[in-house]
Scaffold this motif. Structure first.
Motif, PDB file in Angstrom:
ATOM      1  N   ASP A 131      16.576  98.093 -31.692  1.00  0.00           N
ATOM      2  CA  ASP A 131      17.025  98.555 -33.005  1.00  0.00           C
ATOM      3  C   ASP A 131      18.516  98.340 -33.215  1.00  0.00           C
ATOM      4  OD1 ASP A 131      17.863 100.501 -31.229  1.00  0.00           O
ATOM      5  OD2 ASP A 131      16.995 102.175 -32.327  1.00  0.00           O
ATOM      6  N   ALA A 132      19.286  98.105 -32.122  1.00  0.00           N
ATOM      7  CA  ALA A 132      20.711  97.827 -32.252  1.00  0.00           C
ATOM      8  C   ALA A 132      20.979  96.329 -32.400  1.00  0.00           C
ATOM      9  CB  ALA A 132      21.462  98.372 -31.037  1.00  0.00           C
ATOM     10  N   THR A 133      19.972  95.503 -32.151  1.00  0.00           N
ATOM     11  CA  THR A 133      20.125  94.061 -32.280  1.00  0.00           C
ATOM     12  C   THR A 133      20.189  93.706 -33.760  1.00  0.00           C
ATOM     13  OG1 THR A 133      18.871  93.728 -30.256  1.00  0.00           O
ATOM     14  CG2 THR A 133      19.116  91.820 -31.685  1.00  0.00           C
ATOM     15  N   PRO A 134      21.173  92.908 -34.154  1.00  0.00           N
ATOM     16  CA  PRO A 134      21.268  92.532 -35.569  1.00  0.00           C
ATOM     17  C   PRO A 134      19.968  91.908 -36.076  1.00  0.00           C
ATOM     18  CG  PRO A 134      23.225  91.845 -34.387  1.00  0.00           C
ATOM     19  CD  PRO A 134      22.242  92.330 -33.359  1.00  0.00           C
ATOM     20  N   GLU A 135      19.600  92.262 -37.295  1.00  0.00           N
ATOM     21  CA  GLU A 135      18.354  91.771 -37.900  1.00  0.00           C
ATOM     22  C   GLU A 135      18.301  90.247 -37.889  1.00  0.00           C
ATOM     23  OE1 GLU A 135      15.931  91.952 -42.101  1.00  0.00           O
ATOM     24  OE2 GLU A 135      17.388  93.532 -41.672  1.00  0.00           O
ATOM     25  N   ARG A 136      19.437  89.614 -38.137  1.00  0.00           N
ATOM     26  CA  ARG A 136      19.486  88.155 -38.146  1.00  0.00           C
ATOM     27  C   ARG A 136      18.998  87.587 -36.806  1.00  0.00           C
ATOM     28  NH1 ARG A 136      24.904  85.778 -40.132  1.00  0.00           N
ATOM     29  NH2 ARG A 136      23.876  86.094 -42.118  1.00  0.00           N
ATOM     30  N   LEU A 137      19.367  88.238 -35.720  1.00  0.00           N
ATOM     31  CA  LEU A 137      18.930  87.775 -34.399  1.00  0.00           C
ATOM     32  C   LEU A 137      17.456  88.089 -34.159  1.00  0.00           C
ATOM     33  CD1 LEU A 137      21.978  88.784 -32.174  1.00  0.00           C
ATOM     34  CD2 LEU A 137      21.465  86.558 -33.193  1.00  0.00           C
ATOM     35  N   ARG A 138      16.994  89.243 -34.638  1.00  0.00           N
ATOM     36  CA  ARG A 138      15.596  89.638 -34.453  1.00  0.00           C
ATOM     37  C   ARG A 138      14.628  88.754 -35.227  1.00  0.00           C
ATOM     38  NH1 ARG A 138      15.463  95.658 -36.092  1.00  0.00           N
ATOM     39  NH2 ARG A 138      17.220  94.920 -37.307  1.00  0.00           N
ATOM     40  N   ALA A 139      15.124  87.954 -36.151  1.00  0.00           N
ATOM     41  CA  ALA A 139      14.271  87.129 -37.004  1.00  0.00           C
ATOM     42  C   ALA A 139      14.263  85.654 -36.596  1.00  0.00           C
ATOM     43  CB  ALA A 139      14.709  87.268 -38.460  1.00  0.00           C
ATOM     44  N   ILE A 140      14.912  85.313 -35.495  1.00  0.00           N
ATOM     45  CA  ILE A 140      14.985  83.911 -35.064  1.00  0.00           C
ATOM     46  C   ILE A 140      13.785  83.607 -34.160  1.00  0.00           C
ATOM     47  CG2 ILE A 140      16.321  82.194 -33.778  1.00  0.00           C
ATOM     48  CD1 ILE A 140      18.842  83.780 -34.562  1.00  0.00           C
TER      49      ILE A 140
ATOM     50  N   LEU B 205      12.775  84.942 -30.304  1.00  0.00           N
ATOM     51  CA  LEU B 205      11.561  85.716 -30.050  1.00  0.00           C
ATOM     52  C   LEU B 205      10.692  85.038 -28.991  1.00  0.00           C
ATOM     53  CD1 LEU B 205      10.737  86.675 -33.734  1.00  0.00           C
ATOM     54  CD2 LEU B 205      11.511  88.229 -31.924  1.00  0.00           C
ATOM     55  N   LEU B 206      10.566  83.716 -29.091  1.00  0.00           N
ATOM     56  CA  LEU B 206       9.791  82.979 -28.087  1.00  0.00           C
ATOM     57  C   LEU B 206      10.411  83.117 -26.697  1.00  0.00           C
ATOM     58  CD1 LEU B 206       8.907  79.679 -29.973  1.00  0.00           C
ATOM     59  CD2 LEU B 206       7.286  81.323 -29.014  1.00  0.00           C
ATOM     60  N   ALA B 207      11.732  83.035 -26.630  1.00  0.00           N
ATOM     61  CA  ALA B 207      12.414  83.172 -25.344  1.00  0.00           C
ATOM     62  C   ALA B 207      12.171  84.552 -24.750  1.00  0.00           C
ATOM     63  CB  ALA B 207      13.909  82.902 -25.505  1.00  0.00           C
ATOM     64  N   GLY B 208      12.218  85.575 -25.567  1.00  0.00           N
ATOM     65  CA  GLY B 208      11.966  86.924 -25.079  1.00  0.00           C
ATOM     66  C   GLY B 208      10.537  87.098 -24.598  1.00  0.00           C
ATOM     67  N   ALA B 209       9.589  86.562 -25.371  1.00  0.00           N
ATOM     68  CA  ALA B 209       8.184  86.642 -24.971  1.00  0.00           C
ATOM     69  C   ALA B 209       7.948  85.832 -23.697  1.00  0.00           C
ATOM     70  CB  ALA B 209       7.278  86.156 -26.097  1.00  0.00           C
TER      71      ALA B 209
END
Length: 157
Positions: A7-16, A20-24
């Motif tokens: 929730d502290a991660t900027p929305e712009r980063l959460r939407a890339i 997301l693939l790298a995290g998964a």
């Protein structure tokens, strides 16, 4: 420095998507590695055994190409698997300078056990998804992977 809570991660980063693939992918790699390590195995053990089960006896060079394991790293993997009795290395009857790698019956049993562990890791990874979403995600990831595969792999892999 620890990663920021989501929730502290900027929305712009959460939407890339690539982020997301790298995290998964990191979560998937961790889950599989943990499951295999509990059984004294590594992902390259699984890859080598799976390739041998699918293709039958092959040269070390061909096994390297099929699994993506660098030849220098593959030697250590094959040594570990051969020492455990999961594969055999015999001189190629056509070219005695190279070895042919063959899966043993105990290697097939080992692969069956590792399949179970990898399947369980997939279940953990995909737990928040419905069966339809899991199938759709798998199809989409396969499509992306195929599209972005380097030309030399697409022609030979």
């Amino acid at each position: 420095m620890s990663p920021a809570p989501e929730d502290a991660t900027p929305e712009r980063l959460r939407a890339i998507p690539s982020r997301l693939l790298a995290g998964a992918a990191a979560a998937a790699d961790r889950l599989v590695a943990e499951r295999l390590a509990a059984e004294g195995a590594r992902k390259w053990h699984f890859a080598a055994l799976a390739a041998l089960a699918e293709t039958g006896p092959v040269s070390q060079a061909e096994l390297s190409r099929r699994t993506g394991i660098y030849r220098s790293d593959l030697v250590a993997v094959l040594n570990e698997l051969a020492d455990a009795g999961f594969l055999a290395r015999d001189p190629d009857p056509v070219d005695r300078r190279r070895n042919v790698i063959t899966l043993t019956p105990s290697g097939r049993a080992r692969l069956h056990r590792l399949d179970t562990l990898v399947d369980a890791a997939q279940q953990d990874l995909l737990a928040p998804l419905t069966p339809h979403q899991r199938a759709e995600l798998t199809a989409l990831l396969a499509r992306l992977t195929s599209y972005h595969r380097p030309a030399h792999e697409a022609d030979h892999g």
